[in-house]
Design a protein around this motif. Structure first.
Motif, PDB file in Angstrom:
ATOM      1  N   GLU A 169      27.875  84.366  40.588  1.00 10.05           N
ATOM      2  CA  GLU A 169      28.133  83.096  41.276  1.00 10.05           C
ATOM      3  C   GLU A 169      27.380  81.936  40.628  1.00 10.05           C
ATOM      4  O   GLU A 169      27.761  80.778  40.788  1.00 10.05           O
ATOM      5  CB  GLU A 169      27.733  83.189  42.758  1.00 10.05           C
ATOM      6  CG  GLU A 169      28.525  84.197  43.553  1.00 10.05           C
ATOM      7  CD  GLU A 169      28.053  85.639  43.337  1.00 10.05           C
ATOM      8  OE1 GLU A 169      26.852  85.883  43.094  1.00 10.05           O
ATOM      9  OE2 GLU A 169      28.926  86.524  43.379  1.00 10.05           O
ATOM     10  N   VAL A 218      27.468  79.375  34.642  1.00  7.61           N
ATOM     11  CA  VAL A 218      27.825  77.989  34.350  1.00  7.61           C
ATOM     12  C   VAL A 218      28.913  77.956  33.276  1.00  7.61           C
ATOM     13  O   VAL A 218      28.828  78.679  32.282  1.00  7.61           O
ATOM     14  CB  VAL A 218      26.576  77.213  33.845  1.00  7.61           C
ATOM     15  CG1 VAL A 218      26.932  75.813  33.410  1.00  7.61           C
ATOM     16  CG2 VAL A 218      25.493  77.209  34.904  1.00  7.61           C
ATOM     17  N   THR A 219      29.922  77.115  33.479  1.00  2.34           N
ATOM     18  CA  THR A 219      30.926  76.863  32.444  1.00  2.34           C
ATOM     19  C   THR A 219      30.396  75.700  31.606  1.00  2.34           C
ATOM     20  O   THR A 219      30.223  74.595  32.113  1.00  2.34           O
ATOM     21  CB  THR A 219      32.291  76.493  33.066  1.00  2.34           C
ATOM     22  OG1 THR A 219      32.682  77.548  33.956  1.00  2.34           O
ATOM     23  CG2 THR A 219      33.343  76.307  31.990  1.00  2.34           C
ATOM     24  N   PRO A 240      30.773  72.960  28.915  1.00  2.00           N
ATOM     25  CA  PRO A 240      31.764  72.191  28.152  1.00  2.00           C
ATOM     26  C   PRO A 240      31.148  71.502  26.935  1.00  2.00           C
ATOM     27  O   PRO A 240      29.932  71.495  26.760  1.00  2.00           O
ATOM     28  CB  PRO A 240      32.225  71.143  29.171  1.00  2.00           C
ATOM     29  CG  PRO A 240      30.971  70.853  29.959  1.00  2.00           C
ATOM     30  CD  PRO A 240      30.238  72.176  30.033  1.00  2.00           C
ATOM     31  N   TYR A 276      37.213  81.723  29.245  1.00  2.69           N
ATOM     32  CA  TYR A 276      36.446  80.489  29.113  1.00  2.69           C
ATOM     33  C   TYR A 276      37.383  79.272  29.084  1.00  2.69           C
ATOM     34  O   TYR A 276      37.167  78.290  29.801  1.00  2.69           O
ATOM     35  CB  TYR A 276      35.581  80.532  27.852  1.00  2.69           C
ATOM     36  CG  TYR A 276      34.981  79.199  27.489  1.00  2.69           C
ATOM     37  CD1 TYR A 276      33.967  78.636  28.250  1.00  2.69           C
ATOM     38  CD2 TYR A 276      35.440  78.494  26.375  1.00  2.69           C
ATOM     39  CE1 TYR A 276      33.426  77.400  27.917  1.00  2.69           C
ATOM     40  CE2 TYR A 276      34.892  77.269  26.034  1.00  2.69           C
ATOM     41  CZ  TYR A 276      33.894  76.724  26.806  1.00  2.69           C
ATOM     42  OH  TYR A 276      33.359  75.493  26.490  1.00  2.69           O
ATOM     43  N   GLU A 299      38.737  78.627  32.502  1.00  3.62           N
ATOM     44  CA  GLU A 299      37.729  77.999  33.370  1.00  3.62           C
ATOM     45  C   GLU A 299      37.599  76.506  33.075  1.00  3.62           C
ATOM     46  O   GLU A 299      37.489  75.702  34.002  1.00  3.62           O
ATOM     47  CB  GLU A 299      36.367  78.665  33.181  1.00  3.62           C
ATOM     48  CG  GLU A 299      36.253  80.024  33.802  1.00  3.62           C
ATOM     49  CD  GLU A 299      34.893  80.666  33.519  1.00  3.62           C
ATOM     50  OE1 GLU A 299      33.919  79.936  33.177  1.00  3.62           O
ATOM     51  OE2 GLU A 299      34.806  81.894  33.627  1.00  3.62           O
ATOM     52  N   LEU A 300      37.575  76.159  31.797  1.00  3.76           N
ATOM     53  CA  LEU A 300      37.515  74.736  31.442  1.00  3.76           C
ATOM     54  C   LEU A 300      38.690  73.977  32.067  1.00  3.76           C
ATOM     55  O   LEU A 300      38.492  72.918  32.668  1.00  3.76           O
ATOM     56  CB  LEU A 300      37.557  74.545  29.927  1.00  3.76           C
ATOM     57  CG  LEU A 300      36.319  74.858  29.114  1.00  3.76           C
ATOM     58  CD1 LEU A 300      36.598  74.665  27.628  1.00  3.76           C
ATOM     59  CD2 LEU A 300      35.138  74.009  29.532  1.00  3.76           C
ATOM     60  N   GLU A 326      40.608  74.808  34.624  1.00  4.08           N
ATOM     61  CA  GLU A 326      40.524  74.786  36.098  1.00  4.08           C
ATOM     62  C   GLU A 326      39.522  73.737  36.597  1.00  4.08           C
ATOM     63  O   GLU A 326      39.714  73.147  37.642  1.00  4.08           O
ATOM     64  CB  GLU A 326      40.082  76.152  36.618  1.00  4.08           C
ATOM     65  CG  GLU A 326      41.135  77.236  36.520  1.00  4.08           C
ATOM     66  CD  GLU A 326      40.586  78.621  36.807  1.00  4.08           C
ATOM     67  OE1 GLU A 326      39.455  78.740  37.348  1.00  4.08           O
ATOM     68  OE2 GLU A 326      41.292  79.603  36.505  1.00  4.08           O
ATOM     69  N   LYS A 327      38.461  73.516  35.830  1.00  2.00           N
ATOM     70  CA  LYS A 327      37.405  72.596  36.249  1.00  2.00           C
ATOM     71  C   LYS A 327      37.569  71.206  35.660  1.00  2.00           C
ATOM     72  O   LYS A 327      36.730  70.334  35.875  1.00  2.00           O
ATOM     73  CB  LYS A 327      36.038  73.169  35.858  1.00  2.00           C
ATOM     74  CG  LYS A 327      35.734  74.462  36.600  1.00  2.00           C
ATOM     75  CD  LYS A 327      34.423  75.058  36.183  1.00  2.00           C
ATOM     76  CE  LYS A 327      34.151  76.331  36.984  1.00  2.00           C
ATOM     77  NZ  LYS A 327      32.869  76.933  36.641  1.00  2.00           N
ATOM     78  N   GLY A 328      38.656  71.006  34.886  1.00  2.00           N
ATOM     79  CA  GLY A 328      38.903  69.700  34.286  1.00  2.00           C
ATOM     80  C   GLY A 328      37.877  69.333  33.217  1.00  2.00           C
ATOM     81  O   GLY A 328      37.587  68.155  33.013  1.00  2.00           O
ATOM     82  N   LEU A 329      37.357  70.337  32.539  1.00  2.00           N
ATOM     83  CA  LEU A 329      36.370  70.121  31.488  1.00  2.00           C
ATOM     84  C   LEU A 329      37.010  70.261  30.115  1.00  2.00           C
ATOM     85  O   LEU A 329      38.117  70.754  29.995  1.00  2.00           O
ATOM     86  CB  LEU A 329      35.226  71.146  31.638  1.00  2.00           C
ATOM     87  CG  LEU A 329      34.483  71.121  32.977  1.00  2.00           C
ATOM     88  CD1 LEU A 329      33.517  72.299  33.077  1.00  2.00           C
ATOM     89  CD2 LEU A 329      33.744  69.804  33.153  1.00  2.00           C
TER      90      LEU A 329
END
Length: 117
Positions: free
Chosen positions: A48, A51-52, A54, A104, A107-108, A110-113
């Motif tokens: 949890e 960290v993603t 960027p 990875y 995830e970027l 999905e998080k708008g990174l």
């Protein structure tokens, strides 16, 4: 896990090749190693907390330092140097490279990174 027979940083410092006995080399981009660093800073202390990271598309490897007979510490040109890359981790990462990289990238998205700075 057996130690690699060779760790080779490319001339542009953007890739690391890791060769284990009897196996073709695994080649990792500096970006991949940076964003998937086994450090607590990136992985957290539980899934949890992971960290993603960027903006590391242009990161390079500054230095490799042996850690005992089981690992290497990689210092990146963004000064991140807290990840200890064990031989087991390199081996696992090499075999799961495409899956982990795609996760990875997902995830970027999905998080708008972005991979860019």
């Amino acid at each position: 896990m057996t130690a690699p027979t060779e760790l080779r940083v490319s001339k542009d410092r953007k890739q690391l090749s890791v060769t284990f006995p009897g196996h073709a080399p695994f080649t990792f981009s500096a970006e991949m190693l940076r964003v998937l660093s086994p450090s607590a800073e990136v992985q957290g202390h539980s899934p949890e907390q992971r960290v993603t990271v960027p903006g590391k598309m242009h990161v390079a490897i500054s230095k490799l330092e042996p850690v005992g007979n089981y690992a290497v510490r990689i210092t990146f040109d963004d000064f991140h140097d807290t990840g200890i890359f064990t031989w087991d981790y390199f081996h696992t990462l090499g075999h799961e490279k495409e899956t982990r990289w795609q996760s990875y990238l997902d995830e970027l998205a999905e998080k708008g990174l972005s991979r860019e700075k």
